[in-house]
Design an enzyme around this catalytic site. Structure first.
Site, PDB file in Angstrom:
ATOM      1  N   GLY A  21       0.835  -1.205   0.000  1.00 29.99           N
ATOM      2  CA  GLY A  21       0.000   0.000   0.000  1.00 29.99           C
ATOM      3  C   GLY A  21       0.864   1.248   0.000  1.00 29.99           C
ATOM      4  O   GLY A  21       1.897   1.292   0.663  1.00 29.99           O
ATOM      5  N   ARG A  41       0.487  -4.987  -4.739  1.00 28.34           N
ATOM      6  CA  ARG A  41       0.612  -5.963  -3.659  1.00 28.34           C
ATOM      7  C   ARG A  41       0.888  -7.328  -4.297  1.00 28.34           C
ATOM      8  O   ARG A  41       0.051  -7.863  -5.010  1.00 28.34           O
ATOM      9  CB  ARG A  41      -0.677  -6.023  -2.838  1.00 28.34           C
ATOM     10  CG  ARG A  41      -0.947  -4.771  -2.015  1.00 28.34           C
ATOM     11  CD  ARG A  41      -2.072  -5.034  -1.023  1.00 28.34           C
ATOM     12  NE  ARG A  41      -2.539  -3.833  -0.360  1.00 28.34           N
ATOM     13  CZ  ARG A  41      -1.983  -3.309   0.740  1.00 28.34           C
ATOM     14  NH1 ARG A  41      -0.919  -3.878   1.280  1.00 28.34           N
ATOM     15  NH2 ARG A  41      -2.493  -2.235   1.302  1.00 28.34           N
ATOM     16  N   GLY A  62       6.234  -2.170   3.551  1.00 26.23           N
ATOM     17  CA  GLY A  62       5.829  -2.561   4.897  1.00 26.23           C
ATOM     18  C   GLY A  62       6.253  -3.979   5.219  1.00 26.23           C
ATOM     19  O   GLY A  62       7.257  -4.480   4.682  1.00 26.23           O
ATOM     20  N   ASN A  63       5.451  -4.651   6.039  1.00 26.18           N
ATOM     21  CA  ASN A  63       5.835  -5.978   6.513  1.00 26.18           C
ATOM     22  C   ASN A  63       5.990  -7.006   5.389  1.00 26.18           C
ATOM     23  O   ASN A  63       6.975  -7.747   5.357  1.00 26.18           O
ATOM     24  CB  ASN A  63       4.815  -6.466   7.542  1.00 26.18           C
ATOM     25  CG  ASN A  63       5.177  -5.977   8.938  1.00 26.18           C
ATOM     26  OD1 ASN A  63       6.344  -6.039   9.336  1.00 26.18           O
ATOM     27  ND2 ASN A  63       4.215  -5.466   9.664  1.00 26.18           N
ATOM     28  N   THR A  72       4.853   2.788   6.116  1.00 22.79           N
ATOM     29  CA  THR A  72       3.452   2.376   6.259  1.00 22.79           C
ATOM     30  C   THR A  72       2.756   3.344   7.209  1.00 22.79           C
ATOM     31  O   THR A  72       3.349   3.783   8.204  1.00 22.79           O
ATOM     32  CB  THR A  72       3.249   0.941   6.804  1.00 22.79           C
ATOM     33  OG1 THR A  72       1.901   0.813   7.269  1.00 22.79           O
ATOM     34  CG2 THR A  72       4.161   0.577   7.953  1.00 22.79           C
ATOM     35  N   ASP A  87       0.595   2.382   9.058  1.00 23.23           N
ATOM     36  CA  ASP A  87       0.231   1.575  10.234  1.00 23.23           C
ATOM     37  C   ASP A  87       1.292   1.594  11.334  1.00 23.23           C
ATOM     38  O   ASP A  87       1.005   1.225  12.470  1.00 23.23           O
ATOM     39  CB  ASP A  87      -0.008   0.115   9.812  1.00 23.23           C
ATOM     40  CG  ASP A  87      -1.216  -0.037   8.910  1.00 23.23           C
ATOM     41  OD1 ASP A  87      -2.046   0.884   8.876  1.00 23.23           O
ATOM     42  OD2 ASP A  87      -1.316  -1.072   8.231  1.00 23.23           O
ATOM     43  N   ARG A 109     -24.817  14.137  19.121  1.00 24.22           N
ATOM     44  CA  ARG A 109     -24.693  12.773  18.599  1.00 24.22           C
ATOM     45  C   ARG A 109     -23.455  12.065  19.128  1.00 24.22           C
ATOM     46  O   ARG A 109     -22.525  12.700  19.633  1.00 24.22           O
ATOM     47  CB  ARG A 109     -24.567  12.815  17.072  1.00 24.22           C
ATOM     48  CG  ARG A 109     -25.885  12.995  16.369  1.00 24.22           C
ATOM     49  CD  ARG A 109     -25.658  13.159  14.883  1.00 24.22           C
ATOM     50  NE  ARG A 109     -26.925  13.211  14.176  1.00 24.22           N
ATOM     51  CZ  ARG A 109     -27.110  13.759  12.986  1.00 24.22           C
ATOM     52  NH1 ARG A 109     -26.083  14.316  12.357  1.00 24.22           N
ATOM     53  NH2 ARG A 109     -28.279  13.749  12.409  1.00 24.22           N
ATOM     54  N   GLU A 146      -9.977  -0.045  12.184  1.00 22.06           N
ATOM     55  CA  GLU A 146     -10.767  -0.936  11.319  1.00 22.06           C
ATOM     56  C   GLU A 146     -10.678  -2.398  11.752  1.00 22.06           C
ATOM     57  O   GLU A 146     -11.570  -3.185  11.483  1.00 22.06           O
ATOM     58  CB  GLU A 146     -10.349  -0.787   9.848  1.00 22.06           C
ATOM     59  CG  GLU A 146      -8.921  -1.186   9.560  1.00 22.06           C
ATOM     60  CD  GLU A 146      -8.573  -1.109   8.070  1.00 22.06           C
ATOM     61  OE1 GLU A 146      -7.411  -0.842   7.752  1.00 22.06           O
ATOM     62  OE2 GLU A 146      -9.472  -1.321   7.254  1.00 22.06           O
ATOM     63  N   ARG A 175      -4.131   7.843   3.299  1.00 21.24           N
ATOM     64  CA  ARG A 175      -2.881   7.488   2.613  1.00 21.24           C
ATOM     65  C   ARG A 175      -2.528   8.483   1.517  1.00 21.24           C
ATOM     66  O   ARG A 175      -1.521   8.308   0.816  1.00 21.24           O
ATOM     67  CB  ARG A 175      -3.011   6.087   1.997  1.00 21.24           C
ATOM     68  CG  ARG A 175      -3.161   4.972   2.990  1.00 21.24           C
ATOM     69  CD  ARG A 175      -2.381   3.741   2.609  1.00 21.24           C
ATOM     70  NE  ARG A 175      -2.581   3.300   1.262  1.00 21.24           N
ATOM     71  CZ  ARG A 175      -3.162   2.144   0.908  1.00 21.24           C
ATOM     72  NH1 ARG A 175      -3.609   1.337   1.847  1.00 21.24           N
ATOM     73  NH2 ARG A 175      -3.260   1.804  -0.345  1.00 21.24           N
TER      74      ARG A 175
HETATM   75  O1  F6P Z   1      -1.175  -1.115   5.413  1.00 24.83           O
HETATM   76  C1  F6P Z   1      -1.745   0.109   5.166  1.00 24.83           C
HETATM   77  C2  F6P Z   1      -3.231  -0.013   5.014  1.00 24.83           C
HETATM   78  O2  F6P Z   1      -3.692   1.268   4.686  1.00 24.83           O
HETATM   79  C3  F6P Z   1      -3.987  -0.592   6.195  1.00 24.83           C
HETATM   80  O3  F6P Z   1      -4.153   0.317   7.239  1.00 24.83           O
HETATM   81  C4  F6P Z   1      -5.278  -1.010   5.534  1.00 24.83           C
HETATM   82  O4  F6P Z   1      -5.893  -2.030   6.268  1.00 24.83           O
HETATM   83  C5  F6P Z   1      -4.822  -1.497   4.191  1.00 24.83           C
HETATM   84  O5  F6P Z   1      -3.593  -0.860   3.930  1.00 24.83           O
HETATM   85  C6  F6P Z   1      -5.782  -1.224   3.065  1.00 24.83           C
HETATM   86  O6  F6P Z   1      -5.269  -1.797   1.921  1.00 24.83           O
HETATM   87  P1  F6P Z   1      -5.763  -1.565   0.430  1.00 24.83           P
HETATM   88  O7  F6P Z   1      -5.024  -0.393  -0.118  1.00 24.83           O
HETATM   89  O8  F6P Z   1      -5.392  -2.811  -0.274  1.00 24.83           O
HETATM   90  O9  F6P Z   1      -7.239  -1.281   0.481  1.00 24.83           O
END
Ligand code: F6P
Length: 357
Positions: free
Chosen positions: A12, A74, A111-112, A134, A136, A171, A231, A284
């Site tokens: 990502g 990916r 990332g990982n 990342t 994350d 709310r 999420e 992002r």
């Molecule tokens: O790893 C970064 C991230 O933005 C995560 O936080 C999220 O779960 C995922 O990538 C979303 O991935 P995609 O771009 O495949 O929707």
């Protein structure tokens, strides 16, 4: 003799990728007789031999640009050794293309998953250096990844803006923040944005306890509640299930998003009107913040230094505020979840932020 450096961005995207690419390139041109090969769309480009020899001018004007000039994809690590329908042995193809491109080394920004493949390629004998990106912030061995602070700023801005509309309408607002396995982004943005409740994958929540926060706030004449939920946040009941069982249960839910489930349950339990906000991939997008521009540049420069020193099989890292590196084999695939005892979690608890536990 010139040194040929391949660069790819994988997984990502996030703000700061271009700043890091620029950092590697500028430092390499400055300190080495370097030629840079841009590999398109991550490992896909290495597998397919899709690349271009870059001109110095292509690294100008990209410091502030979001996304990645090289493109990304990916290519799951778990499939790297699997020969799929196209009949391509991916690892063999990457090694052959590395040679065909006449690379002396390869810099992988990711990332990982990216780090796992980088480690695999290093074990296969290629000269690889990783750069940890990342939103994350879940890469082991580095205090921060680039992209994270920009995403924190974006998510914080969302929470800030939600406050006024939440208060106007009395709310409960549930904001779903990215982070499937790690809650760093939700933790930092939740704290920075003044959320009343922060729900993380690492700290399973009890919806009744979250409902009590809304009731208690109402008792104190606070007419709105802000909830930041990652999420990947899970309930106490879900945490007790095996992963497959949990995934099967989640497929049956009325709502796909955790924020929708939380909002619906809270409305039912408290009678307070609830709404959800999912900023999604906005987190992002766009220009990296100043912090990430500096960190990306430092990471890129350090990668060029490692290349100059002929040190490979490493990934750049920020350790206790100092730029350094880790062995790819030590960190690849090692997760970095939020520790429930983390100082930031403790600070949040000390100001009466609830984690729903
Ligand atoms: O790893 C970064 C991230 O933005 C995560 O936080 C999220 O779960 C995922 O990538 C979303 O991935 P995609 O771009 O495949 O929707």
């Amino acid at each position: 003799m010139s040194i040929r450096i391949g660069i790819l961005t994988s997984g990502g995207d996030c703000p700061g990728l271009n700043a890091a690419i620029r950092g590697v390139a500028r430092a390499a041109y400055q300190t080495l007789d370097a030629e840079i090969v841009g590999i398109r769309a991550g490992y896909r480009g290495l597998i397919d031999g899709d690349y271009q020899v870059m001109q110095q001018s292509q690294f100008s004007g990209i410091l502030t640009m979001g996304g990645t000039i090289l493109g990304t994809s990916r290519t799951p690590f778990r499939n790297m050794r699997v020969v799929e329908e196209d009949n391509v042995d991916k690892v063999h193809a990457m090694k052959m293309n590395y040679r065909a491109m006449r690379l002396d080394c390869l810099v992988t920004l990711g990332g990982n998953g990216t780090h796992k493949t980088a480690n695999l390629l290093a074990k296969e004998g290629l000269n690889v250096i990783g750069l940890p990106k990342t939103i994350d912030n879940d890469i082991f061995g580095t205090d921060f990844t680039f992209g994270f602070h920009t995403a924190v700023d974006i998510a914080t801005d969302v929470i800030d803006r939600i406050h006024t509309t939440a208060a106007s309408h009395s709310r409960c607002m549930v904001i779903e923040i990215m982070g499937n396995k790690a809650g760093w982004l939700t933790l930092y943005a939740g704290l920075a944005g003044g959320a009343d409740v922060i729900l993380l994958p690492e700290i399973p929540y009890d919806i009744n306890k979250v409902a009590r926060v809304i009731d208690e706030r109402a008792r104190l004449n606070k007419n709105f509640t802000i909830i930041a939920v990652a999420e990947g946040a899970i309930t106490v009941e879900e945490a007790a299930m095996k992963r497959k069982e949990r995934e099967a249960a989640q497929k049956e839910y009325e709502f796909r998003h955790v924020s929708q489930r939380v909002a619906a349950a809270l409305e039912r339990l408290t009678g307070v009107e609830s709404r959800t906000v999912i900023p999604g991939h906005m987190q992002r997008g766009g220009s990296p913040c100043a912090y990430d521009r500096v960190l990306s540049t430092q990471f890129g420069v350090h990668a060029a230094r490692l290349i100059k020193e002929g040190r490979f099989g490493l990934t750049v890292a920020l350790k206790n505020g100092t730029i350094g590196e880790n062995k790819l084999s030590d960190v690849a695939g090692v997760p970095k979840p939020v520790n429930p005892e983390d100082q930031v979690v403790k600070a949040a608890r000390d100001i009466n932020v609830s984690f729903g536990d």
